[in-house]
Design a protein around this motif. Structure first.
Motif, mmCIF file in Angstrom:
data_model
loop_
_atom_site.group_PDB
_atom_site.id
_atom_site.type_symbol
_atom_site.label_atom_id
_atom_site.label_comp_id
_atom_site.label_asym_id
_atom_site.label_seq_id
_atom_site.Cartn_x
_atom_site.Cartn_y
_atom_site.Cartn_z
ATOM 1 N N MET A 297 -2.318 -0.230 4.758
ATOM 2 C CA MET A 297 -1.705 -0.896 5.899
ATOM 3 C C MET A 297 -1.511 0.081 7.052
ATOM 4 S SD MET A 297 2.300 -1.092 4.949
ATOM 5 C CE MET A 297 2.605 -1.123 6.665
ATOM 6 N N GLU A 298 -1.628 -0.387 8.242
ATOM 7 C CA GLU A 298 -1.485 0.494 9.397
ATOM 8 C C GLU A 298 -0.029 0.580 9.807
ATOM 9 O OE1 GLU A 298 -5.541 -0.842 11.548
ATOM 10 O OE2 GLU A 298 -4.031 0.147 12.759
ATOM 11 N N LEU A 299 0.352 1.790 10.177
ATOM 12 C CA LEU A 299 1.722 1.961 10.632
ATOM 13 C C LEU A 299 1.810 2.037 12.144
ATOM 14 C CD1 LEU A 299 2.915 4.596 8.045
ATOM 15 C CD2 LEU A 299 3.654 2.248 8.211
ATOM 16 N N THR A 300 0.639 2.049 12.762
ATOM 17 C CA THR A 300 0.623 2.225 14.220
ATOM 18 C C THR A 300 -0.138 1.073 14.853
ATOM 19 O OG1 THR A 300 -1.364 3.563 13.955
ATOM 20 C CG2 THR A 300 0.718 4.738 14.070
ATOM 21 N N HIS B 251 1.068 -2.782 14.665
ATOM 22 C CA HIS B 251 1.286 -3.492 13.408
ATOM 23 C C HIS B 251 2.743 -3.925 13.324
ATOM 24 C CE1 HIS B 251 1.951 -3.888 9.046
ATOM 25 N NE2 HIS B 251 0.723 -4.340 9.060
ATOM 26 N N PHE B 252 2.973 -4.995 12.639
ATOM 27 C CA PHE B 252 4.317 -5.543 12.498
ATOM 28 C C PHE B 252 5.351 -4.489 12.120
ATOM 29 C CE2 PHE B 252 7.768 -7.961 11.086
ATOM 30 C CZ PHE B 252 8.072 -7.624 9.773
ATOM 31 N N LEU B 253 4.938 -3.564 11.263
ATOM 32 C CA LEU B 253 5.905 -2.578 10.834
ATOM 33 C C LEU B 253 5.620 -1.211 11.422
ATOM 34 C CD1 LEU B 253 6.381 -3.848 7.240
ATOM 35 C CD2 LEU B 253 8.164 -3.591 8.913
ATOM 36 N N SER B 254 5.066 -1.165 12.595
ATOM 37 C CA SER B 254 4.786 0.133 13.213
ATOM 38 C C SER B 254 6.105 0.777 13.622
ATOM 39 C CB SER B 254 3.874 -0.026 14.422
ATOM 40 O OG SER B 254 4.489 -0.852 15.385
ATOM 41 N N ILE B 255 6.094 2.089 13.577
ATOM 42 C CA ILE B 255 7.326 2.837 13.844
ATOM 43 C C ILE B 255 7.653 2.767 15.330
ATOM 44 C CG2 ILE B 255 8.332 5.139 13.764
ATOM 45 C CD1 ILE B 255 6.215 5.579 11.458
ATOM 46 N N PRO B 256 8.874 2.358 15.654
ATOM 47 C CA PRO B 256 9.241 2.264 17.073
ATOM 48 C C PRO B 256 9.380 3.655 17.683
ATOM 49 C CG PRO B 256 11.133 1.731 15.687
ATOM 50 C CD PRO B 256 9.994 2.019 14.774
ATOM 51 N N ILE C 136 2.265 11.941 11.232
ATOM 52 C CA ILE C 136 3.392 11.071 11.539
ATOM 53 C C ILE C 136 4.667 11.768 11.089
ATOM 54 C CG2 ILE C 136 3.564 9.730 9.396
ATOM 55 C CD1 ILE C 136 3.451 7.226 11.217
ATOM 56 N N PHE D 69 12.620 4.718 19.836
ATOM 57 C CA PHE D 69 13.804 4.923 19.005
ATOM 58 C C PHE D 69 13.844 6.350 18.474
ATOM 59 C CE2 PHE D 69 17.130 3.964 16.127
ATOM 60 C CZ PHE D 69 16.798 4.508 14.901
#
Lengths: 453, 173
Positions: free
Chosen positions: B1-4, B7-12, B60, B15
């Motif tokens: 799954m992509e984190l960037t 993607h729905f769960l990409s790291i903000p 990351i 923040f």
């Protein structure tokens, strides 16, 4: 009405991608407004916090950064674990409630616990698969069971990468979409392999070996599903009004089946096939509902292929047919039997001999025809293990002839129940000899036609 | 799954950046006695450099990451002063993540930072170019060949350097 709506869910877990189950479930829930923005953010933050912890654990606290690929894999591991747990709940409403109400880290812990228990269950299942494995000559089948699945258990990293599955799984199942990963796939594979083994165990191993030999000279090297070969021929036997245990299908049988099917439309072919499949499960005594279901679903899966074969008149390709040279009948010319009086004297002399060796010598010297040999067997001249001694003295042809006699009574010779002593002892003898010799006897027995000279 | 990449769960990213900037500014309390401080803008730029380098290096990181550690470890370097402080920190950040990859993640953050500090203060005499082109490259090569750098002492790098020079001489012969 409200209760009904509350209890039904528009999310259908069975339609979601197995590998990325949780991601798709959440996305679907968001799309359908079953998860609010606030709830989604909450899950997101908790997931990120958990990911940070996992990265820390993975790097043993020694690195605050990892490669993106590593982080993605670790994230995938978290999602796989939580998704695996949620799938075990079955009901989508329950899955949604858990996501909303239970802390993400807690779901992850439950997932890890569940994963571990499934790994343990799979290990036990592998043992059962090994115990029920067929002793047939196919490399992919043997290697997968004996060596191919073990590496998964040795190297399975359920803590960080539960979505991965090492192993060398070459043997193809009857139906395998390969749409799951990690322990989920291994569990699926073992369950199905076990069911297929259980079905094939209803047949004689020799007959299955013969089936493979008829399939191809190099069947040992082929990636073929043994269950499918057996299933097709067993159903065909039922269609030919024979016992399903008789796996031999000869070229003539194919012609008969072709004629049978030619007059039927698609729906009728389907009905005939499924009716025969049901009959087969009953005759084989498949009482386990899971096994029954598997077999009947598999039979249903054969319909399209069968219709195609009927249309193209290529049933020989659909079934595994006995090779032409093996199918040719063997004609045996028997000698004239003894006259009644001489035969009676011989049987009395044999019965009155005290030594087994004397009995055997009399048979060797005085019995000249097969009909007389059968007469001696049926005349209670021998008792119990003495029959075994006699059978051991006989050649392949004589034994094949005796087996062909028994086939007149029951063509499922190896698994039928016999009541006469000579028959019981003959079966005992067959069970004691090598596979290859036994296969040769039984194969020849089916081809024999007797004639008097 | 992509984190960037959305993607729905990409790291903000925003923040994480705000938190890191704040932490760097707090570090001024420990570095100001060496005459070294970062303004909020400089701290934000350093965080931005970090984010950029992470992206370039395909890595990351959560939270402040190594920035505060970097600042605290290098604060007493004889080759850092007010005029070159911000620029050097930015260059060090670039080097750090580059060599984390070159070392194939076989070296911990702390060890790499200490290594860099050691090189910077001694053999490289404050030269980033020497540190990058010579010392750390050598170490990376050795680690790739399976050498255990944990047991190194003062003479370790000298010996390493000496061995390399000997090899070069042999090739010339």
């Amino acid at each position: 009405m409200t209760d009904f709506l509350a209890n039904t869910s528009p999310i259908r877990p069975e339609l979601l991608d197995k590998e990325h189950f949780l991601e798709e479930f959440i996305q679907k829930a968001v799309q359908l407004h079953l998860l609010s923005e606030h709830e989604t953010e909450n899950i997101q933050l908790q997931f990120l916090h958990l990911l940070q912890e996992r990265i820390k654990k993975y790097t043993k606290g020694e690195s605050s950064s990892v490669r993106v690929e590593t982080a993605e894999k670790l994230a995938g591991g978290i999602f796989y674990t939580v998704g695996f747990y949620l799938k075990s709940l079955s009901e989508p409403q329950k899955m949604l409630s858990m996501l909303k109400e239970v802390p993400f880290a807690e779901l992850y812990m439950k997932g890890q616990k569940y994963l571990l228990s499934e790994v343990e269950a799979a290990e036990k299942k592998l043992q059962t698969v090994k115990e029920t494995a067929l002793n047939v000559d196919n490399i992919a089948y043997k290697d997968t069971i004996e060596k191919g699945l073990e590496p998964f258990f040795k190297s399975y990293n359920f803590e960080f990468f539960p979505q991965d599955a090492d192993g060398s799984i070459d043997y193809p199942l009857y139906s395998d979409k390969m749409d799951s990963t990690g322990i989920e796939y291994i569990g699926f594979y073992l369950n199905h392999l076990l069911v297929e083994n259980r079905f094939c165990r209803k047949f004689e191993e020799n007959d299955i070996q013969t089936l493979l030999d008829n399939f191809h000279d190099n069947a040992a090297d082929y990636l073929i599903n043994i269950f499918c070969l057996v299933l097709k021929n067993a159903i065909a036997s039922v269609l030919l009004k024979r016992s399903p245990r008789r796996l031999e299908i000869e070229p003539e049988d194919c012609k008969r089946l072709q004629t049978q099917f030619l007059s039927l439309n698609k729906t009728q072919i389907r009905n005939v096939l499924m009716r025969s499949a049901n009959q087969m499960t009953a005759e084989l005594g498949l009482s386990d509902p899971a096994l029954q279901r598997y077999v009947l679903e598999a039979a249903e899966g054969l319909i399209a292929e069968l219709m195609n074969a009927v249309q193209k008149q290529s049933l020989k390709g659909f079934l595994t047919v006995t090779k032409e040279e093996q199918a040719a009948p063997l004609t045996f010319f028997d000698r004239e039997p003894m006259k009644d009086g001489a035969f009676r004297e011989l049987t009395e002399e044999i019965r009155s001999s005290r030594q087994l060796s004397d009995k055997l010598s009399l048979v060797k010297s005085d019995v000249r025809s097969f009909e007389d040999l059968m007469g001696i067997l049926k005349a209670d001249c021998f008792f119990n293990e003495e029959y075994g001694a006699l059978y051991r003295r006989l050649g392949i042809w004589e034994l094949s002839l005796i087996a062909s006699e028994m086939l007149q009574e029951n063509d499922t010779i190896p698994s039928a129940v016999w009541d006469k002593e000579w028959q019981i002892q003959f079966m005992r003898y067959l069970g004691s000899i090598k596979n290859t010799r036994r296969t040769k006897i039984l194969t020849s027995a089916r081809r024999i036609r007797r004639q008097y000279s | 799954m992509e984190l960037t990449n959305g993607h729905f769960l990409s790291i903000p990213g925003t923040f994480i950046a705000q938190d890191a900037t704040r932490q760097l500014v707090v570090c001024n309390r420990a570095t100001e006695k060496y005459g070294l401080t970062l303004t909020e803008k400089e701290a934000a730029e350093l965080v931005e450099t970090r984010n950029q380098v992470l992206s370039e290096q395909g890595r990351i990181e959560f939270g402040g990451g190594i920035l505060t550690k970097l600042v605290l470890i290098f604060r007493n370097s004889p080759y850092l002063y007010k005029q070159n402080y911000t620029q050097t920190l930015n260059e060090l950040v670039e080097l750090f993540y580059y060599f984390k990859n070159e070392f194939m993640d076989r070296i911990s953050d702390d060890d790499l930072l200490l290594c860099m500090k050691e090189c910077f203060d001694t053999r490289c005499e404050g030269s980033i170019e020497l540190m990058e082109g010579r010392e750390l490259e050598r170490l990376a090569r050795h680690i790739r060949y399976g050498l255990d750098y944990h047991n190194r002492d003062e003479s370790y790098f000298h010996e390493m350097g000496q061995n390399e020079e000997d090899e070069e001489e042999d090739e010339d012969d």
